[in-house]
Design a protein around this motif. Structure first.
Motif, mmCIF file in Angstrom:
data_model
loop_
_atom_site.group_PDB
_atom_site.id
_atom_site.type_symbol
_atom_site.label_atom_id
_atom_site.label_comp_id
_atom_site.label_asym_id
_atom_site.label_seq_id
_atom_site.Cartn_x
_atom_site.Cartn_y
_atom_site.Cartn_z
ATOM 1 N N LEU A 80 15.640 -1.767 -7.498
ATOM 2 C CA LEU A 80 14.482 -1.479 -6.755
ATOM 3 C C LEU A 80 14.059 -0.066 -6.410
ATOM 4 C CD1 LEU A 80 14.616 -4.354 -3.967
ATOM 5 C CD2 LEU A 80 13.221 -4.172 -6.058
ATOM 6 N N ALA A 81 15.149 0.851 -6.155
ATOM 7 C CA ALA A 81 15.139 2.208 -6.382
ATOM 8 C C ALA A 81 14.473 2.746 -7.796
ATOM 9 C CB ALA A 81 16.447 2.937 -5.728
ATOM 10 N N ALA A 82 15.327 2.402 -8.627
ATOM 11 C CA ALA A 82 14.677 2.747 -9.913
ATOM 12 C C ALA A 82 13.296 2.453 -10.259
ATOM 13 C CB ALA A 82 15.733 2.255 -10.999
ATOM 14 N N ARG A 83 12.859 1.138 -9.774
ATOM 15 C CA ARG A 83 11.669 0.697 -10.132
ATOM 16 C C ARG A 83 10.610 1.648 -9.429
ATOM 17 N NH1 ARG A 83 11.981 -5.728 -8.982
ATOM 18 N NH2 ARG A 83 13.177 -6.331 -10.737
ATOM 19 N N LYS A 84 11.054 1.910 -8.191
ATOM 20 C CA LYS A 84 9.954 2.851 -7.253
ATOM 21 C C LYS A 84 10.092 4.300 -7.931
ATOM 22 C CE LYS A 84 9.903 0.961 -2.782
ATOM 23 N NZ LYS A 84 10.503 0.842 -1.530
ATOM 24 N N LEU A 85 11.119 4.992 -8.335
ATOM 25 C CA LEU A 85 11.192 6.185 -8.663
ATOM 26 C C LEU A 85 10.567 6.372 -10.110
ATOM 27 C CD1 LEU A 85 14.625 7.081 -7.446
ATOM 28 C CD2 LEU A 85 12.235 7.780 -6.328
ATOM 29 N N ILE A 86 10.390 5.419 -11.180
ATOM 30 C CA ILE A 86 10.164 5.446 -12.375
ATOM 31 C C ILE A 86 9.170 4.625 -12.784
ATOM 32 C CG2 ILE A 86 10.789 5.801 -14.762
ATOM 33 C CD1 ILE A 86 13.862 5.978 -13.784
ATOM 34 N N ALA A 87 8.046 5.059 -12.928
ATOM 35 C CA ALA A 87 6.725 4.111 -13.374
ATOM 36 C C ALA A 87 6.883 4.000 -14.727
ATOM 37 C CB ALA A 87 5.353 4.892 -12.996
ATOM 38 N N ILE A 88 6.619 2.747 -15.283
ATOM 39 C CA ILE A 88 6.587 2.511 -16.636
ATOM 40 C C ILE A 88 5.649 3.504 -17.319
ATOM 41 C CG2 ILE A 88 6.155 0.928 -18.365
ATOM 42 C CD1 ILE A 88 7.047 -1.471 -16.430
ATOM 43 N N SER A 89 4.581 3.803 -16.966
ATOM 44 C CA SER A 89 3.658 4.825 -17.673
ATOM 45 C C SER A 89 4.337 6.317 -17.753
ATOM 46 C CB SER A 89 2.261 4.942 -16.881
ATOM 47 O OG SER A 89 2.512 5.357 -15.459
ATOM 48 N N ASP A 90 4.958 6.603 -16.663
ATOM 49 C CA ASP A 90 5.993 8.062 -16.846
ATOM 50 C C ASP A 90 7.142 7.641 -17.992
ATOM 51 O OD1 ASP A 90 3.923 8.840 -14.724
ATOM 52 O OD2 ASP A 90 5.660 8.350 -13.212
ATOM 53 N N LEU A 91 7.501 6.653 -17.784
ATOM 54 C CA LEU A 91 8.782 6.444 -18.654
ATOM 55 C C LEU A 91 8.098 6.621 -20.126
ATOM 56 C CD1 LEU A 91 11.572 5.855 -19.219
ATOM 57 C CD2 LEU A 91 11.414 3.653 -18.732
ATOM 58 N N ALA A 92 7.180 5.728 -20.344
ATOM 59 C CA ALA A 92 6.447 5.718 -21.719
ATOM 60 C C ALA A 92 6.245 7.067 -22.226
ATOM 61 C CB ALA A 92 5.236 4.626 -21.705
ATOM 62 N N THR A 111 18.182 10.957 -11.509
ATOM 63 C CA THR A 111 19.431 11.264 -11.954
ATOM 64 C C THR A 111 19.494 10.364 -13.074
ATOM 65 O OG1 THR A 111 20.348 9.224 -10.649
ATOM 66 C CG2 THR A 111 20.817 11.443 -9.814
ATOM 67 N N GLU A 112 20.396 10.601 -14.308
ATOM 68 C CA GLU A 112 20.771 9.581 -15.515
ATOM 69 C C GLU A 112 21.081 8.353 -14.988
ATOM 70 O OE1 GLU A 112 23.366 11.624 -18.417
ATOM 71 O OE2 GLU A 112 22.888 13.357 -17.310
ATOM 72 N N ARG A 113 21.848 8.224 -13.951
ATOM 73 C CA ARG A 113 22.375 6.948 -13.558
ATOM 74 C C ARG A 113 20.815 6.023 -13.154
ATOM 75 N NH1 ARG A 113 26.413 4.017 -10.771
ATOM 76 N NH2 ARG A 113 25.645 2.150 -9.516
ATOM 77 N N ILE A 114 20.106 6.334 -12.460
ATOM 78 C CA ILE A 114 18.847 5.943 -12.092
ATOM 79 C C ILE A 114 18.111 5.330 -13.510
ATOM 80 C CG2 ILE A 114 16.573 5.902 -10.876
ATOM 81 C CD1 ILE A 114 18.755 5.188 -9.154
ATOM 82 N N LEU A 115 18.000 6.478 -14.082
ATOM 83 C CA LEU A 115 17.284 6.159 -15.379
ATOM 84 C C LEU A 115 17.769 5.190 -16.119
ATOM 85 C CD1 LEU A 115 15.081 6.756 -17.460
ATOM 86 C CD2 LEU A 115 16.414 8.558 -18.444
ATOM 87 N N ARG A 116 19.150 4.986 -16.102
ATOM 88 C CA ARG A 116 19.931 4.138 -16.922
ATOM 89 C C ARG A 116 19.712 2.491 -16.541
ATOM 90 N NH1 ARG A 116 23.022 6.366 -21.011
ATOM 91 N NH2 ARG A 116 23.739 8.574 -20.378
ATOM 92 N N VAL A 117 19.602 2.732 -14.952
ATOM 93 C CA VAL A 117 19.473 1.391 -14.517
ATOM 94 C C VAL A 117 17.990 0.894 -14.634
ATOM 95 C CG1 VAL A 117 19.002 0.192 -12.257
ATOM 96 C CG2 VAL A 117 21.058 1.668 -12.339
ATOM 97 N N ARG A 118 16.937 1.684 -14.975
ATOM 98 C CA ARG A 118 15.514 1.170 -15.074
ATOM 99 C C ARG A 118 15.662 0.948 -16.624
ATOM 100 N NH1 ARG A 118 11.258 -0.869 -13.919
ATOM 101 N NH2 ARG A 118 9.327 -0.041 -14.079
ATOM 102 N N LEU A 119 16.182 1.575 -17.447
ATOM 103 C CA LEU A 119 16.372 1.049 -18.858
ATOM 104 C C LEU A 119 16.901 -0.116 -19.410
ATOM 105 C CD1 LEU A 119 16.983 4.687 -20.492
ATOM 106 C CD2 LEU A 119 14.827 3.399 -20.555
ATOM 107 N N HIS A 120 17.994 -0.241 -18.482
ATOM 108 C CA HIS A 120 18.960 -1.641 -18.660
ATOM 109 C C HIS A 120 18.087 -2.851 -18.013
ATOM 110 C CE1 HIS A 120 22.824 -0.716 -20.228
ATOM 111 N NE2 HIS A 120 22.458 0.601 -19.937
ATOM 112 N N GLU A 121 17.216 -2.495 -17.048
ATOM 113 C CA GLU A 121 16.490 -3.746 -16.464
ATOM 114 C C GLU A 121 15.175 -3.889 -17.403
ATOM 115 O OE1 GLU A 121 14.048 -4.855 -12.490
ATOM 116 O OE2 GLU A 121 14.299 -2.790 -12.966
#
Length: 137
Positions: A80-92, A111-121
Motif C-alpha cells: 500500500l505504501a508503494a502504491r501511494k508513493l509511486i503512481a503508475i503514470s510516474d513509473l511509466a 527507496t529501491e526496496r519500495i520500487l521493487r515492491v511496486r514492480l513485483h506487484e
C-alpha cells in the motif's frame, strides 16, 4: 507526514539498531530511526502510516517479526505504501529512459526496496522478500 499529522499520530525520531521504523498501536505513535535520508524517511513513514490506518498489531505486543500475524501486515503495508508513493503514470514516464532500479528509485523519490515492491506487484509476483524481512526502507 501530513496524513499522520491529520490523524494526530506523533512521529518520534530515535536511535534504532535493527529497523528503520515502527508503529506502536499501544501508544499510537510512529517511531523512525535517526539518520535516515529524506527518501528513506518518506518511505518508512508511508509504510508505518499503513500500519496505523489498518490498526495493525505492533511487533512489540508480544509478536516478533516472524510471527504469522506480522508477516501479512508487513506485506500489506509495503504494497500500500508503494502504491501511494509511486503512481503508475510516474513509473511509466521514468521507465522510458531509466534502465537501472537505483536510478529509477532516485528519480521517483523512493527507496529501491519500495520500487521493487511496486514492480513485483504490477508483475503479479507479490512481495519480493522472505517472510523474515523487517526493514520497510
Amino acid at each position: 507526514m501530513a496524513e499522520l499529522e491529520q490523524l494526530r499520530i506523533p512521529v518520534l525520531r530515535v536511535h534504532l539498531r535493527d529497523t528503520w521504523g515502527a508503529w506502536s498501536p499501544v501508544h499510537r505513535k510512529v517511531v523512525v530511526a535517526l539518520g535516515l535520508s529524506a527518501v528513506q524517511e518518506r518511505c518508512v513513514l508511508a509504510h508505518e502510516l499503513e500500519h496505523a490506518l489498518a490498526d495493525d498489531l505492533g511487533c512489540g505486543v508480544g509478536l516478533n517479526a516472524c510471527h504469522p500475524l506480522v508477516i501479512p501486515q508487513e506485506r500489506r503495508a509495503d504494497m500500500l505504501a508503494a502504491r501511494k508513493l509511486i503512481a503508475i503514470s510516474d513509473l511509466a514516464a521514468v521507465a522510458q529512459w531509466a534502465d537501472d532500479v537505483r536510478i529509477a528509485a532516485a528519480e521517483l523519490g523512493v527507496t529501491e526496496r519500495i520500487l521493487r515492491v511496486r514492480l513485483h506487484e504490477l508483475n503479479g509476483e507479490g512481495w519480493p522478500w522472505p517472510a523474515t524481512s523487517r526493514i520497510a526502507g
